[in-house]
Motif scaffolding. Structure first.
Motif, PDB file in Angstrom:
ATOM      1  N   GLY A 182     -13.679  10.690   8.125  1.00 22.35           N
ATOM      2  CA  GLY A 182     -13.263   9.514   8.878  1.00 22.35           C
ATOM      3  C   GLY A 182     -13.034   9.757  10.351  1.00 22.35           C
ATOM      4  N   THR A 183     -12.604  10.954  10.706  1.00 21.33           N
ATOM      5  CA  THR A 183     -12.363  11.283  12.111  1.00 21.33           C
ATOM      6  C   THR A 183     -12.851  12.697  12.387  1.00 21.33           C
ATOM      7  OG1 THR A 183     -10.157  12.202  11.738  1.00 21.33           O
ATOM      8  CG2 THR A 183     -10.291   9.823  12.172  1.00 21.33           C
ATOM      9  N   VAL A 184     -13.102  12.976  13.652  1.00 19.90           N
ATOM     10  CA  VAL A 184     -13.530  14.311  14.050  1.00 19.90           C
ATOM     11  C   VAL A 184     -12.467  15.351  13.680  1.00 19.90           C
ATOM     12  CG1 VAL A 184     -14.037  15.773  16.044  1.00 19.90           C
ATOM     13  CG2 VAL A 184     -14.992  13.469  15.927  1.00 19.90           C
ATOM     14  N   GLU A 185     -11.204  14.991  13.864  1.00 17.43           N
ATOM     15  CA  GLU A 185     -10.112  15.936  13.632  1.00 17.43           C
ATOM     16  C   GLU A 185     -10.009  16.363  12.167  1.00 17.43           C
ATOM     17  OE1 GLU A 185      -9.615  13.764  17.291  1.00 17.43           O
ATOM     18  OE2 GLU A 185      -9.826  13.062  15.216  1.00 17.43           O
ATOM     19  N   ARG A 186     -10.440  15.513  11.254  1.00 15.15           N
ATOM     20  CA  ARG A 186     -10.310  15.806   9.824  1.00 15.15           C
ATOM     21  C   ARG A 186     -11.589  16.385   9.231  1.00 15.15           C
ATOM     22  NH1 ARG A 186      -8.125  10.566   6.917  1.00 15.15           N
ATOM     23  NH2 ARG A 186      -8.241  12.019   5.151  1.00 15.15           N
ATOM     24  N   PHE A 187     -12.613  16.565  10.045  1.00 13.61           N
ATOM     25  CA  PHE A 187     -13.887  17.065   9.522  1.00 13.61           C
ATOM     26  C   PHE A 187     -13.739  18.510   9.062  1.00 13.61           C
ATOM     27  CE2 PHE A 187     -18.146  19.000  10.179  1.00 13.61           C
ATOM     28  CZ  PHE A 187     -18.845  18.220   9.268  1.00 13.61           C
ATOM     29  N   ASP A 188     -14.211  18.800   7.845  1.00  9.22           N
ATOM     30  CA  ASP A 188     -14.080  20.124   7.239  1.00  9.22           C
ATOM     31  C   ASP A 188     -15.359  20.933   7.480  1.00  9.22           C
ATOM     32  OD1 ASP A 188     -13.733  22.355   5.662  1.00  9.22           O
ATOM     33  OD2 ASP A 188     -12.951  21.255   3.929  1.00  9.22           O
ATOM     34  N   PHE A 189     -15.339  21.751   8.520  1.00  9.83           N
ATOM     35  CA  PHE A 189     -16.518  22.547   8.858  1.00  9.83           C
ATOM     36  C   PHE A 189     -16.849  23.554   7.753  1.00  9.83           C
ATOM     37  CE2 PHE A 189     -15.349  21.011  13.041  1.00  9.83           C
ATOM     38  CZ  PHE A 189     -16.577  20.748  13.623  1.00  9.83           C
ATOM     39  N   ARG A 190     -15.810  24.099   7.132  1.00  9.42           N
ATOM     40  CA  ARG A 190     -16.061  25.093   6.085  1.00  9.42           C
ATOM     41  C   ARG A 190     -16.830  24.469   4.931  1.00  9.42           C
ATOM     42  NH1 ARG A 190     -11.609  29.087   3.154  1.00  9.42           N
ATOM     43  NH2 ARG A 190     -13.100  30.096   1.736  1.00  9.42           N
ATOM     44  N   ALA A 191     -16.418  23.300   4.496  1.00  9.41           N
ATOM     45  CA  ALA A 191     -17.117  22.626   3.399  1.00  9.41           C
ATOM     46  C   ALA A 191     -18.540  22.272   3.801  1.00  9.41           C
ATOM     47  CB  ALA A 191     -16.355  21.366   2.988  1.00  9.41           C
ATOM     48  N   ALA A 192     -18.707  21.897   5.052  1.00 10.50           N
ATOM     49  CA  ALA A 192     -20.030  21.488   5.524  1.00 10.50           C
ATOM     50  C   ALA A 192     -20.998  22.647   5.610  1.00 10.50           C
ATOM     51  CB  ALA A 192     -19.911  20.805   6.886  1.00 10.50           C
ATOM     52  N   LEU A 193     -20.509  23.814   6.029  1.00 10.61           N
ATOM     53  CA  LEU A 193     -21.399  24.930   6.340  1.00 10.61           C
ATOM     54  C   LEU A 193     -21.464  26.003   5.268  1.00 10.61           C
ATOM     55  CD1 LEU A 193     -20.484  25.326  10.115  1.00 10.61           C
ATOM     56  CD2 LEU A 193     -22.484  24.189   9.138  1.00 10.61           C
TER      57      LEU A 193
ATOM     58  N   PRO B 158     -18.540  25.831  15.210  1.00 15.15           N
ATOM     59  CA  PRO B 158     -17.928  24.846  14.313  1.00 15.15           C
ATOM     60  C   PRO B 158     -16.502  24.471  14.709  1.00 15.15           C
ATOM     61  CG  PRO B 158     -17.914  27.009  13.295  1.00 15.15           C
ATOM     62  CD  PRO B 158     -18.635  27.162  14.598  1.00 15.15           C
ATOM     63  N   VAL B 159     -16.401  23.696  15.774  1.00 11.49           N
ATOM     64  CA  VAL B 159     -15.104  23.192  16.240  1.00 11.49           C
ATOM     65  C   VAL B 159     -15.251  21.700  16.518  1.00 11.49           C
ATOM     66  CG1 VAL B 159     -14.344  25.391  17.219  1.00 11.49           C
ATOM     67  CG2 VAL B 159     -15.644  23.787  18.628  1.00 11.49           C
ATOM     68  N   GLU B 160     -14.120  21.019  16.554  1.00 10.42           N
ATOM     69  CA  GLU B 160     -14.136  19.565  16.723  1.00 10.42           C
ATOM     70  C   GLU B 160     -14.884  19.137  17.980  1.00 10.42           C
ATOM     71  OE1 GLU B 160     -10.059  18.478  16.756  1.00 10.42           O
ATOM     72  OE2 GLU B 160      -9.646  19.321  14.765  1.00 10.42           O
ATOM     73  N   GLU B 161     -14.698  19.892  19.065  1.00  8.39           N
ATOM     74  CA  GLU B 161     -15.294  19.502  20.337  1.00  8.39           C
ATOM     75  C   GLU B 161     -16.819  19.455  20.273  1.00  8.39           C
ATOM     76  OE1 GLU B 161     -11.251  20.888  20.910  1.00  8.39           O
ATOM     77  OE2 GLU B 161     -12.994  21.802  19.943  1.00  8.39           O
ATOM     78  N   THR B 162     -17.412  20.295  19.427  1.00  3.04           N
ATOM     79  CA  THR B 162     -18.869  20.327  19.326  1.00  3.04           C
ATOM     80  C   THR B 162     -19.428  18.983  18.887  1.00  3.04           C
ATOM     81  OG1 THR B 162     -18.835  22.675  18.790  1.00  3.04           O
ATOM     82  CG2 THR B 162     -20.844  21.472  18.246  1.00  3.04           C
ATOM     83  N   LEU B 163     -18.757  18.344  17.943  1.00  3.73           N
ATOM     84  CA  LEU B 163     -19.233  17.066  17.425  1.00  3.73           C
ATOM     85  C   LEU B 163     -19.291  15.995  18.502  1.00  3.73           C
ATOM     86  CD1 LEU B 163     -17.279  16.876  14.042  1.00  3.73           C
ATOM     87  CD2 LEU B 163     -19.581  17.766  14.447  1.00  3.73           C
ATOM     88  N   LEU B 164     -18.483  16.162  19.547  1.00  2.34           N
ATOM     89  CA  LEU B 164     -18.396  15.154  20.600  1.00  2.34           C
ATOM     90  C   LEU B 164     -19.174  15.525  21.860  1.00  2.34           C
ATOM     91  CD1 LEU B 164     -14.608  14.234  20.267  1.00  2.34           C
ATOM     92  CD2 LEU B 164     -16.583  13.061  19.278  1.00  2.34           C
TER      93      LEU B 164
END
Length: 263
Positions: A62-73, A194-200
């Motif tokens: 739902g938000t960038v802050e809650r995105f789970d990079f570990r699960a994604a990658l 894999p950090v929040e800032e990358t998505l933005l």
């Protein structure tokens, strides 16, 4: 069938999403075959599958802050791989394989033996190799409906737009010059940092100068040579005023191989 080059990867089912992104992105390929130790083909993963996986997790967060990079990658490719939509057994010529791929709208056609073990596969890039001697105008097979991307759009939003529209790359116009962003370059950026800032980060920051050829002068062979040399696997055809008139991708070269042009 004996193809001189192989434009796909074979991955173990336990390979992580992050490793698949790096392997496919570095080679500029869009498909990997998932095979067991005995060679049994158990699935196919494409760049679009990788993008879908990341986007689904982002939507759940739902938000960038809650995105789970570990699960994604760190998910295994086997968990997101699609079963082969179509496979062929035995000897099939380049022409027949090309007809199947174009008719079904697929870019990867596995060849398996009677037991289902992967023998080889046809890809659209195989037809780029096969069109390197063709002297017809590239514009006859190019895609003329170009959709330009927004250089300032955040990476995660651009990835979602590309997935929704079915694009693997987006041309950009920045200060009068053309650039190219791809699904692979976006996924590579996320995997590398894999950090929040990358998505933005803006799409422009992960684009490269677009390969270009002259709209009137470029031949199919010229386009094939460029597409085989660059990871974007696409180029723009510019007119005398340096306006982008068309884009040429590996799918267009498949049509060129079959002579399905509009000139």
């Amino acid at each position: 069938m004996a193809l001189a080059l192989r434009f796909y990867e074979t991955l173990d089912p336990t390979t992580t999403i992050a490793k698949a992104i790096r392997l496919m992105g570095t080679r500029g390929i869009s498909h990997a075959a998932i095979v067991e130790d005995d060679g049994l083909l158990v699935g196919i993963v494409s760049v679009k599958d990788l993008a879908r996986h990341v986007l689904e997790l982002f939507e759940e967060a739902g938000t960038v802050e809650r995105f789970d990079f570990r699960a994604a990658l760190e998910t295994s490719v086997h968990e997101i791989a699609s079963r082969p939509p179509y496979v062929i057994r035995g000897e099939v010529g380049l022409n027949e394989a090309a007809e199947i791929m174009l008719r079904r709208g697929i870019g990867f056609l596995p060849v398996v033996d009677e037991a289902g073990r992967l023998v080889s596969a046809y890809t659209e890039l195989d037809y780029a190799v096969s069109t390197m001697g063709r002297a017809e105008p590239a514009r006859c097979y190019a895609t003329h409906s170009i959709v330009m991307g927004d250089p300032s759009e955040p990476l995660i939003e651009a990835l979602g737009y590309m997935y929704e529209k079915g694009f693997r790359r987006l041309p950009l116009s920045i200060d009068g010059e053309y650039y190219m962003a791809t699904m692979s370059s976006i996924l590579m950026a996320i995997a590398r940092k894999p950090v929040e800032e990358t998505l933005l980060e803006p799409l422009a920051s992960h684009s490269t100068p677009a390969p270009v050829l002259e709209y009137e002068q470029a031949l199919v062979s010229d386009a094939a040579e460029v597409i085989l040399a660059v990871n974007e696997r696409a180029l723009l055809l510019l007119d005398e005023e340096r306006l982008a008139r068309a884009i040429v991708t590996e799918r267009d070269l498949l049509r060129a191989y079959l002579g399905r042009g509009e000139c």
